[in-house]
Every structure is written in C-alpha cells, then in structure tokens.
Design a protein around this motif. Sequence first.
Motif, mmCIF file in Angstrom:
data_model
loop_
_atom_site.group_PDB
_atom_site.id
_atom_site.type_symbol
_atom_site.label_atom_id
_atom_site.label_comp_id
_atom_site.label_asym_id
_atom_site.label_seq_id
_atom_site.Cartn_x
_atom_site.Cartn_y
_atom_site.Cartn_z
ATOM 1 N N HIS A 450 0.810 -1.215 0.000
ATOM 2 C CA HIS A 450 0.000 0.000 0.000
ATOM 3 C C HIS A 450 0.849 1.273 0.000
ATOM 4 C CE1 HIS A 450 1.109 -0.521 4.178
ATOM 5 N NE2 HIS A 450 0.692 0.726 4.439
ATOM 6 N N LYS A 451 2.155 1.149 0.296
ATOM 7 C CA LYS A 451 3.027 2.342 0.337
ATOM 8 C C LYS A 451 4.285 2.154 -0.520
ATOM 9 C CE LYS A 451 3.746 4.622 4.120
ATOM 10 N NZ LYS A 451 4.137 4.938 5.515
ATOM 11 N N VAL A 452 4.175 1.375 -1.605
ATOM 12 C CA VAL A 452 5.353 1.047 -2.427
ATOM 13 C C VAL A 452 6.041 2.303 -2.941
ATOM 14 C CG1 VAL A 452 6.090 0.068 -4.641
ATOM 15 C CG2 VAL A 452 4.678 -1.281 -3.112
ATOM 16 N N ALA A 453 5.290 3.274 -3.440
ATOM 17 C CA ALA A 453 5.892 4.490 -4.016
ATOM 18 C C ALA A 453 6.737 5.230 -2.993
ATOM 19 C CB ALA A 453 4.805 5.402 -4.569
ATOM 20 N N THR A 454 6.208 5.326 -1.740
ATOM 21 C CA THR A 454 6.958 6.015 -0.673
ATOM 22 C C THR A 454 8.210 5.229 -0.318
ATOM 23 O OG1 THR A 454 4.901 6.886 0.223
ATOM 24 C CG2 THR A 454 6.824 6.911 1.687
ATOM 25 N N TYR A 455 8.031 3.923 -0.170
ATOM 26 C CA TYR A 455 9.179 3.098 0.187
ATOM 27 C C TYR A 455 10.271 3.143 -0.901
ATOM 28 C CZ TYR A 455 6.430 1.107 4.023
ATOM 29 O OH TYR A 455 5.702 0.937 5.169
ATOM 30 N N GLU A 456 9.864 3.128 -2.169
ATOM 31 C CA GLU A 456 10.830 3.214 -3.265
ATOM 32 C C GLU A 456 11.598 4.536 -3.213
ATOM 33 O OE1 GLU A 456 9.062 0.454 -6.899
ATOM 34 O OE2 GLU A 456 8.391 2.539 -6.735
ATOM 35 N N ALA A 457 10.912 5.624 -2.894
ATOM 36 C CA ALA A 457 11.565 6.929 -2.787
ATOM 37 C C ALA A 457 12.576 6.933 -1.643
ATOM 38 C CB ALA A 457 10.519 8.023 -2.576
ATOM 39 N N VAL A 458 12.226 6.276 -0.536
ATOM 40 C CA VAL A 458 13.149 6.189 0.609
ATOM 41 C C VAL A 458 14.375 5.345 0.234
ATOM 42 C CG1 VAL A 458 13.424 5.312 2.965
ATOM 43 C CG2 VAL A 458 11.318 6.503 2.323
ATOM 44 N N LEU A 459 14.124 4.200 -0.402
ATOM 45 C CA LEU A 459 15.234 3.327 -0.811
ATOM 46 C C LEU A 459 16.176 4.056 -1.775
ATOM 47 C CD1 LEU A 459 16.656 0.588 -0.889
ATOM 48 C CD2 LEU A 459 15.009 -0.146 -2.645
ATOM 49 N N LEU A 483 9.625 9.327 -8.935
ATOM 50 C CA LEU A 483 9.466 9.236 -7.485
ATOM 51 C C LEU A 483 9.643 10.607 -6.838
ATOM 52 C CD1 LEU A 483 11.608 6.007 -6.902
ATOM 53 C CD2 LEU A 483 9.113 6.171 -7.037
ATOM 54 N N ALA A 484 8.905 10.836 -5.801
ATOM 55 C CA ALA A 484 9.018 12.100 -5.066
ATOM 56 C C ALA A 484 10.310 12.119 -4.264
ATOM 57 C CB ALA A 484 7.820 12.260 -4.129
ATOM 58 N N ALA A 485 10.929 13.293 -4.168
ATOM 59 C CA ALA A 485 12.172 13.426 -3.387
ATOM 60 C C ALA A 485 11.830 13.394 -1.903
ATOM 61 C CB ALA A 485 12.871 14.722 -3.737
ATOM 62 N N VAL A 486 12.632 12.677 -1.131
ATOM 63 C CA VAL A 486 12.416 12.604 0.326
ATOM 64 C C VAL A 486 13.660 13.086 1.059
ATOM 65 C CG1 VAL A 486 10.761 10.716 0.136
ATOM 66 C CG2 VAL A 486 13.178 10.195 0.442
ATOM 67 N N GLN A 487 13.466 13.616 2.253
ATOM 68 C CA GLN A 487 14.573 14.147 3.047
ATOM 69 C C GLN A 487 14.892 13.166 4.170
ATOM 70 O OE1 GLN A 487 15.886 17.162 2.057
ATOM 71 N NE2 GLN A 487 17.594 16.730 3.444
ATOM 72 N N LEU A 488 16.107 12.608 4.134
ATOM 73 C CA LEU A 488 16.526 11.652 5.152
ATOM 74 C C LEU A 488 17.305 12.351 6.257
ATOM 75 C CD1 LEU A 488 17.897 8.797 2.841
ATOM 76 C CD2 LEU A 488 15.625 8.949 3.839
ATOM 77 N N SER A 489 17.379 11.670 7.390
ATOM 78 C CA SER A 489 18.225 12.176 8.490
ATOM 79 C C SER A 489 18.971 11.006 9.106
ATOM 80 C CB SER A 489 17.374 12.882 9.548
ATOM 81 O OG SER A 489 16.436 11.970 10.103
ATOM 82 N N GLN A 490 20.006 11.310 9.832
ATOM 83 C CA GLN A 490 20.796 10.308 10.553
ATOM 84 C C GLN A 490 21.270 9.166 9.646
ATOM 85 O OE1 GLN A 490 19.029 9.059 14.312
ATOM 86 N NE2 GLN A 490 17.793 10.933 14.397
#
Length: 741
Positions: A450-459, A483-490
């Motif tokens: 249900h969240k493949v697109a988000t998970y792919e962006a994170v990966l 894919l939408a750009a995501v902001q990672l931390s740590q």
Amino acid sequence: MATTIKTQNFPVTGMTCAGCAVSVESMLAAQEGVQQAEVNYANQSVKLSFNPEQVKPQDLQKALQSVGYDIIIDEENAQEKQEEVQQQAYQKLKYNFILAAILTIPVVVIGMFLMDMPYANELMLVLSTPVLFFYGRSFFINAYKQAKHGKANMDSLVALSTGIAYIFSVFNTFNPHFWHQRGLHPHVYFEAAAVVIVFIMLGKLLEGRAKSSTSTAIKKLMGLQPKTVIRLGASGEEEVPISQVQVGDLILIRSGEKIPVDGRLAEGNSFVDESMISGEPIAVAKQTGDTVFAGTINQKGSFKFTAEKVGQDTLLAQIIKLVQDAQGSKAPVQKLVDKIAGIFVPVVMLIALLTFAIWMLFGGEHAFTQGLMAMVTVLVIACPCALGLATPTAIMVGIGKGAEQGILIKDAEALEAGHQVNAIILDKTGTITAGHPQVQQVLWAKAALHKVATYEAVLLAIEQQSEHPLAEAIISHLKQKTLAAVQLSQFNSLTGLGVEAVFEQETYTAASHKILKLKNLAIADDLQQQLLALKEQAYTLVYFANSKEVLAVVAIADEVKAGSKEAIQQLQQQGISVYMLTGDNEQTARAIAQQTGITHYQADVLPADKAAFVEKLQQEGKVVAMIGDGINDSHALAQANVSIAMGKGSDIAIDVAKITLVSSDLRLIPKALQLSSQTVKTIRQNLFWAFIYNLIGIPLAAGILYPFNGFLLNPMLAGAAMALSSVSVVTNSLRLKFLTS
C-alpha cells in the motif's frame, strides 16, 4: 643508462616484387643501429626497430635511395603521402604502358607476319628501342642500382632477359653475314623483348589496382575522421584543422557531423551512432558528462564537448594503428617464403645460365639461338612476385575484413593460429556477462504494497548516499520511475552490512542478509517462499527493511550478455571445448554455466590459477584461446596460443591480447575463427599456385619438352604468364572479402 629501441612503421616506395622486399629488408638491417627490419611487400611498408641515438630515419632513407627505393619518414600523414606517391607512380606506369603498347603492336605484327618485308629488322629496332630504354628504363636503372650493391630482384631478371634479347637482335640486324657464313638464318627477337616489357607493365598495373583493394579497411577507418572541426574560443566559433585540436578545447558538433576526437559532453544532448565501435545499429543517447569517440556520428541535435584525447591517442587512431601494424606483420609461413624469395633470383640466374650451357652442348644446329631464347624465357617467367604476394595479400584482406566486422587482429600470427584452436577459456564477468550488476527483480511483502511508491523513494534516497558497488544498480533501476524526493536524516553506513537512515521518525535499512539476525527482523511468509527461487538463481540479495520487518528484497545479478549463449553453442557445435573460469563463488558460477550451456567451469579462481589452467590444457596438446576483459586475465591471455580481449575491458587486457572484439560481443569469436580458417586456406591456395607456377614454368621455359615434341616456350607468352600469376594470387586473396560475412 639503458639503450632505448624505437619501433616504427615506415611506408616504402619503389618496390616491385618480393625480391625488392628482401633487398629493402637486408639493406636496412645492415645499417648500424638497426636491430630489426621487417618488410611487407603487400602493403609496401617496413617495421623498423632501431636505436635513434645511433641512426636517424634520414640516414636509413639515404641508404635505401642508393638501391632505388625510398621510405617516407615524415610521420604526419605518412599514409596519405605514400598513397600520393603510389598514385603518381601508377599514373606514370599507366602512361608509359599505353605508349609502349602503341609502339609494340607494329613490332609484333612485323615480327610475326611481315618479317620478310624490306627493312623489317631496322624498323623493329627503331620502334622497340624506346619501349625498352625510355618507357621501360626503370627496369634497367633499378637493376643497375641493385647490381652495384651485389643484389638482384625482379627488375634484374627483366633487364637481363630483355637486354640480352635486344643486344642479340641488334647484332643480327647489322651483322647478318656472321650467321649466313655458317648456314644459319639470323633471327631477331625485338618483338619478344618489347612484349615482355609491355606485359610486365600490364601485370604491375593490374597488381597495383588489385592491391589497392586490399587496404580498403584502412581507408574506410581513416574516412571516419573529419579534416576540420569547429572550435569554440574567446573569439567565438573558428574552423580549424583537426591537427590543431588540443586537449581541453571546446568543440561544437552539429547534427549529422562526425565527432573528430574523444571527449566528454559539456553542454547539450543528442543521439550518437557508435556502430563503428559497438557494432550496434541503434544510436546511443548522450547527455552532459557522457563520453564520445572520434569517428562516431552525431544523429540529432547539437552539443558541445571537451576534447580529452586527440591525435594518436583517440580510440579511432588506435584502431587504425592496430590494423596497420597487423597488416604489416608477418605470419610464420611468410618468414619461410621470404627466405625462399631471398635466394630465388640468384638461383633463377644460375638456372638460366645452366639452360644456355645445356643447349650449347646438346642443342645441335640452332643451339646458340634457341639456347639464348630459352635462357631469356627462364629469366622472364621466373618472377618471384606471385610467391611474395601469396601470404601478405591474404593477411591484409583477412585483417581488413576482421576490422570491418569489429574484430581487431593485432598480428598475422594470431590470425594464422586461430583456425587451430580447439579449446576456449572464457572469463565470466565482463566477458560472458555484462560486467555491471543490474536489478533483476524486486519482491515486496504484501504488508508493504500500500506504500510502495513512498518506500521506493526512501530506498532511492538511501542508496544515493551509499558508496556500495551495488547501490548504482538499485539507483539506476529506481530512477526509471517518477518518485518524489524525500529528506533523510541520521544516515549511517554499517560496515560490511549496508546502510541505514531515518525518514519521518522511522529507521530504514538496505543491507545484506546478515542484518536480519543482527536486528532481529521478521520476514513475512509470502516473501519467504519467493526468496527460495531467487537464491537458487544465485542472485545477490539486498534486504530493505524498517525497524520491525523486511519490506522488500532486491535481486541483483550481473546479467548474461545477449549473444553469449548463442556464441558458446556455436563453438561447441564446431567441436571446440568451452571452459569458464571465474573468481566468483561456486553458486554464481554454476548458475551462469547452466544459463549458457557450459559444462566445464571453475569458481573461486585466482589470476595465477587461470594462467596455470591454460598451461595445463596446452600440455594436453590443446591449442588454447583465452577470452577476458580484466587486469586479472592478462597473465592467462599472455599464456594462451590465441588471446582475445573485450573492447570494453581494461587497457592492460587489450594491450596483452592479440585480438580485440570491439563490441565485446562473444558472437564475434566464431566469426574470428572462421576468418582465420578462410585466410589460412587462401594462403595455402596462393602458395600452391605460386610454387606450381614456377615448378612447371621454369622447366618449360628451359625447353624440357623440346626433345620430345619440339615445343619451346615463346618469351612473350612467358611474360604474359608471369603477369597473370601475380594478378591471380591477389585476386584469390580478394575473394576473402566475400567468403566471410
């Protein structure tokens, strides 16, 4: 300080036969400071190894000029200058031939049908003199220069045979009573002398035209490079000769133009036809930062690129040099032929004298005249041209044909040995496989769908910060999606495991299977079942998980190249044993072997083990070809009987290998072996006919049939046969262009 030996190819002008090649070779080899000289008569060049501190090219040029030859020492456009000189010589020969033929026709008519007309001999003398000593003067001049240095070549045979016939005829024209007093008729042979000169000129014309066809591969390659380029500078656009382009220059390429030098795109994008390198007809997309190569053709759009390799450093220039060096190299059989050619002319002169002596002893009433004509005919028919052309013309056409197909053959020895290969060793990575990992499959847990697109962006965001070699494969795969750009931390690199980062207060990990136990991550049953199939195929698996469970498994593999399986099957059908050696693990090696149909393979092999395996097969009596692409293959490549490198492999592997497959397509290997087989077959045919021609022709010319049926070969027919033999050998070699596809 160690002595520096320089090896360089020089174009040679003025050679007319294999004997000339031997003369040039011996003259150059005798010069102080020259370590080795190898002359190739077919492509009119000499490969010289010399000490530049002891001897200069100018000194070598003077030495050659003293015996009637020349070398082009100017490195800039040497090939073009040689072609220009050869073209001038060809046009001059054509002009001389036409005028000599015009004068010779009435000489033949008078000599054959009107010999009893008044002043027939005097008229033939007047007409034949310019044929021999003006239009055919080069034969006599070159023979004299050779004689001054105690050497002999085809010109020596021609000058002796026609000169003797002419002098004898002049004597008979002005002193007929000498023979009348002895009850003999004073025969003249002006027509024979003139016709021999004309036929040999014709043979050289036909040979020159045929030989020019053997170097079409070089001409085609040279034609890929433009003469001028548009350089961008402070003052704007300027059109400059390609020779003025420097590393770092900014070059503008418009639609449809050929790329002049190797470089990297600085601005713009386009599609480039790289078929001359890869063999693939589909144009390759080029963007900023991509590499472009000299000789390739821009298809659509314009772009600017920065020159990185110019002049002799470009890939195209290296390919041209490789083909030139290969065409100038000698096959082992050619070295034997050269030795035969070196003693051939003196032996023929001896046979001619012996023929005359035997006729004088046993010839009866007309012993002198018939013995003289038999001697002249032996000298005419025994030209070593066909012998000298037999091997190098076939080698030139074979190597040129290979270059057109994307098979670069470095020397004639490799081409000659290829047909004997009965065992082939293939490296895996970069040879059978593409050499760079690609994502084959991504398995998602049902809970994550249900969240493949988000998970792919994170990966994607995680792998973009990773330095792991497999990260590039995942990035390349995910970038194909929007894919939408995501902001990672740590972000954190887990040494020997993978990487992790935090997104929206959740920790995500991309790592190997070791992370499962370390973080006590759960794998859903539906995912667990699918994993078994992936493990059987020996894929490298990357686990993508959150803090609780595995969300997805990415299967990565170095994909088998298109055509690898087909090539391996073709080789096996030809009775060639195929082996795969790889440094990869047993499971991966077995999977690749099964995919391609290889039954003999070894895994976890070190570079030294590869060379040892080659040696082991050689000790079993096998002729081994090694195919590889990496530095780790270089030892085994050097050990093999025939070494083949992938064109997209390492520079060291390409340097060591004797054959390079430009497009790295294994389907070229059966073609290379077929080309070797056809070339060797052509060489054998050429040598057979060259030797048979002389074995039959010389005894016939000497008059061996005369005691049985009164047959004595006419010198005119001997001249025609000699010309035809050379042309037939070259024509047979040119058949190679159509025998292989």
